[in-house]
Design a protein around this motif. Structure first.
Motif, PDB file in Angstrom:
ATOM      1  N   ARG A 318       0.815  -1.220   0.000  1.00 55.79           N
ATOM      2  CA  ARG A 318       0.000   0.000   0.000  1.00 55.79           C
ATOM      3  C   ARG A 318       0.849   1.271   0.000  1.00 55.79           C
ATOM      4  N   PHE A 319       2.156   1.088  -0.072  1.00 53.85           N
ATOM      5  CA  PHE A 319       3.061   2.233  -0.075  1.00 53.85           C
ATOM      6  C   PHE A 319       3.963   2.178  -1.316  1.00 53.85           C
ATOM      7  N   PRO A 320       3.427   2.468  -2.497  1.00 53.79           N
ATOM      8  CA  PRO A 320       4.267   2.443  -3.703  1.00 53.79           C
ATOM      9  C   PRO A 320       5.367   3.491  -3.627  1.00 53.79           C
ATOM     10  N   THR A 321       6.540   3.135  -4.157  1.00 53.75           N
ATOM     11  CA  THR A 321       7.684   4.044  -4.137  1.00 53.75           C
ATOM     12  C   THR A 321       8.076   4.415  -5.560  1.00 53.75           C
ATOM     13  N   PHE A 322       8.610   5.634  -5.677  1.00 55.18           N
ATOM     14  CA  PHE A 322       9.021   6.169  -6.971  1.00 55.18           C
ATOM     15  C   PHE A 322      10.389   6.825  -6.815  1.00 55.18           C
ATOM     16  N   SER A 323      11.220   6.684  -7.831  1.00 57.00           N
ATOM     17  CA  SER A 323      12.491   7.403  -7.854  1.00 57.00           C
ATOM     18  C   SER A 323      12.392   8.508  -8.895  1.00 57.00           C
ATOM     19  N   PHE A 324      13.242   9.520  -8.770  1.00 55.47           N
ATOM     20  CA  PHE A 324      13.203  10.675  -9.662  1.00 55.47           C
ATOM     21  C   PHE A 324      14.089  10.430 -10.885  1.00 55.47           C
ATOM     22  N   ARG A 325      13.555  10.727 -12.032  1.00 54.37           N
ATOM     23  CA  ARG A 325      14.325  10.579 -13.265  1.00 54.37           C
ATOM     24  C   ARG A 325      15.413  11.645 -13.295  1.00 54.37           C
ATOM     25  N   ALA A 326      16.632  11.238 -13.562  1.00 51.45           N
ATOM     26  CA  ALA A 326      17.797  12.134 -13.536  1.00 51.45           C
ATOM     27  C   ALA A 326      17.589  13.322 -14.479  1.00 51.45           C
ATOM     28  N   GLY A 327      17.843  14.510 -13.943  1.00 54.63           N
ATOM     29  CA  GLY A 327      17.763  15.716 -14.749  1.00 54.63           C
ATOM     30  C   GLY A 327      16.365  16.224 -14.989  1.00 54.63           C
ATOM     31  N   LYS A 328      15.351  15.481 -14.504  1.00 57.37           N
ATOM     32  CA  LYS A 328      13.962  15.882 -14.739  1.00 57.37           C
ATOM     33  C   LYS A 328      13.341  16.597 -13.539  1.00 57.37           C
ATOM     34  N   ALA A 329      13.646  16.112 -12.344  1.00 56.19           N
ATOM     35  CA  ALA A 329      13.007  16.668 -11.146  1.00 56.19           C
ATOM     36  C   ALA A 329      13.951  16.616  -9.966  1.00 56.19           C
ATOM     37  N   SER A 330      13.773  17.561  -9.056  1.00 53.91           N
ATOM     38  CA  SER A 330      14.607  17.688  -7.867  1.00 53.91           C
ATOM     39  C   SER A 330      13.859  17.191  -6.640  1.00 53.91           C
ATOM     40  N   ARG A 331      14.514  16.342  -5.874  1.00 47.10           N
ATOM     41  CA  ARG A 331      13.905  15.884  -4.617  1.00 47.10           C
ATOM     42  C   ARG A 331      13.625  17.059  -3.693  1.00 47.10           C
ATOM     43  N   ALA A 332      14.566  18.007  -3.638  1.00 46.41           N
ATOM     44  CA  ALA A 332      14.402  19.172  -2.761  1.00 46.41           C
ATOM     45  C   ALA A 332      13.162  19.967  -3.146  1.00 46.41           C
TER      46      ALA A 332
END
Length: 430
Positions: A318-332
């Motif tokens: 129930r807790f899907p996880t996603f990583s950020f595509r490089a150069g597309k979005a900033s975690r901050a």
């Protein structure tokens, strides 16, 4: 912080109020209080009264030792003549009916608008003229943890969510009674600490408002970072996020589990989670920097960027996880974006379901959510600005907590006579 000139109390006696100095008295509240005045229950609107309207205080007007006059509701016109008791400056308010944790909450009225009335669930304390007691001192005594515990224990009621304390039960509480000059000095000292806490609270509230205003401007492009170039572009979460499930067999030994708080309040950890407490054979590992969502409560902002402390923790499907595509979005950038009303609203649209809280996020619809993003460099700069605001707020809140802890310790010692203060000396400031 200047030191108080305090003297240890050496000679004590055992009383119903505990161990107190020999020159103090032990008195029931009924010896000090003439009346416990209450208003009446009147119907009101679900909004505070305007200046030209009459309002009735809500129980929440007494909170954490403070009187909050804005916690009121406008009285309906047909009910105004029934309202009968106004709050009096200098009086103590006591919540006679509240949740088990809050019953007996009290506060001193320092100032109040002239258009408010008391409800039936708040008492206004009126002291006896010959009680030799200070209202400022008594307001501090009623906030002592030991007195608050006794009030909770004396409260009655069959409901687990609402308890009531009777007048006789309240007036039967024993308190340690110092001479009146010492009462006043104790009250002066503790009031100084309260005022310092109030100033810190006001500063924190102002900084928080500023941060929210910056969020609204920076995360929507209404305000650009100095030197920023490049256009904001329309995109979708699918273009900047990549589903990253990491299935793993459920451990046979206790493990680190995680969950997500609603309203953007981040990940919380459950160390040494017992495997038998979850009826699943497969769990999922989360990593620092992931974006994680609770599909059951995404509609109320249950999304977070995984912190370093939660790296390697396990969650359910129930807790899907996603990583950020490089150069597309900033975690901050996204650490703040997921707290915006726009993002929470979009998650709500992507969470079909019936009434109440039974709504489940569609992961397909979630990835289709659209948004405007600046170039990656500006995202990073925005995240850094808002992170700095958060760091400042965290520091101020820690300072506030430390001052509050210091005040509570001083309060416990002064109001029980464990330490004494010379009444002819000036009050020190925190």
């Amino acid at each position: 912080m200047p030191k108080l000139s305090l003297n240890a109390s050496k000679k004590t006696k055992q009383t119903a109020a505990g161990e107190i100095p020999v020159d103090w008295e032990c008195a029931k509240l009924e010896r000090l209080i003439d009346k416990l005045e209450a208003g009446v229950s009147v119907s009101g609107s679900d909004r505070p009264a305007a200046r030209n309207e009459q309002g009735v205080l809500k129980v929440s007007a007494v909170s954490d030792g403070r009187f909050l006059p804005d916690e009121n509701k406008a009285i309906e016109t047909s009910e105004i003549l029934r309202a009968r008791l106004r709050p009096r400056v200098g009086a103590i308010l006591v919540s006679r009916s509240n949740s088990p944790e809050l019953v007996g909450e009290s506060a001193l009225i320092k100032e109040t608008p002239g258009n408010l009335f008391l409800p039936d669930k708040l008492w206004q304390v009126r002291l006896l003229k010959n009680a030799n007691a200070s209202e400022e001192w008594l307001s501090q005594v009623l906030r002592l943890p030991t007195i608050r515990l006794e009030m909770r224990n004396r409260a009655s009621g069959t409901s687990q969510s609402m308890k009531n304390i009777s007048k006789s039960a309240f007036l039967g509480i024993h308190v340690a009674l110092p001479p009146l000059p010492e009462q006043r000095k104790i009250a002066d000292i503790l009031t100084t600490w309260d005022e310092a806490l109030e100033k810190l609270d006001a500063l924190i509230a102002a900084k928080d408002r500023r941060k929210k205003a910056l969020m609204l401007q920076l995360l929507t492009g209404r305000k650009r970072v100095a030197g920023a170039t490049g256009e904001w572009r329309t995109t979708t979460l699918a273009q900047v996020l990549e589903p990253t499930p990491r299935p793993t067999p459920k451990p046979s030994k206790p493990f680190l589990a995680a969950g997500i708080r609603s309203h953007g309040r981040g990940v919380f950890l459950k160390p040494d989670f017992i495997p038998a407490d979850i009826a699943l054979d497969e769990l999922y590992e989360i990593k620092s920097g992931d974006l994680i969502v609770n599909i059951t409560f995404a509609w109320e902002g249950a999304a977070a960027i995984v912190s370093d402390e939660a790296d390697g923790a396990l969650v359910s499907h129930r807790f899907p996880t996603f990583s950020f595509r490089a150069g597309k979005a900033s975690r901050a950038f996204f650490r703040h974006y997921i707290r915006t009303k726009r993002f929470v609203f979009d998650c709500g649209l992507a969470s079909p379901g019936g009434a109440g809280r039974n709504r489940v996020l569609s992961k397909t619809a979630f990835l289709k959510i659209g948004l405007m993003l600046p170039p990656i460099e500006e995202q990073e700069a925005i995240g850094e600005i808002l992170d700095t605001c958060d760091a400042e707020l965290t520091l101020l809140r820690r300072q506030r907590d430390a001052l509050d802890l210091q005040k509570r310790g001083l309060m416990q010692r002064l109001l029980t006579g464990k330490i004494r203060v010379a009444v002819d000396e000036p009050v020190a400031s925190p």
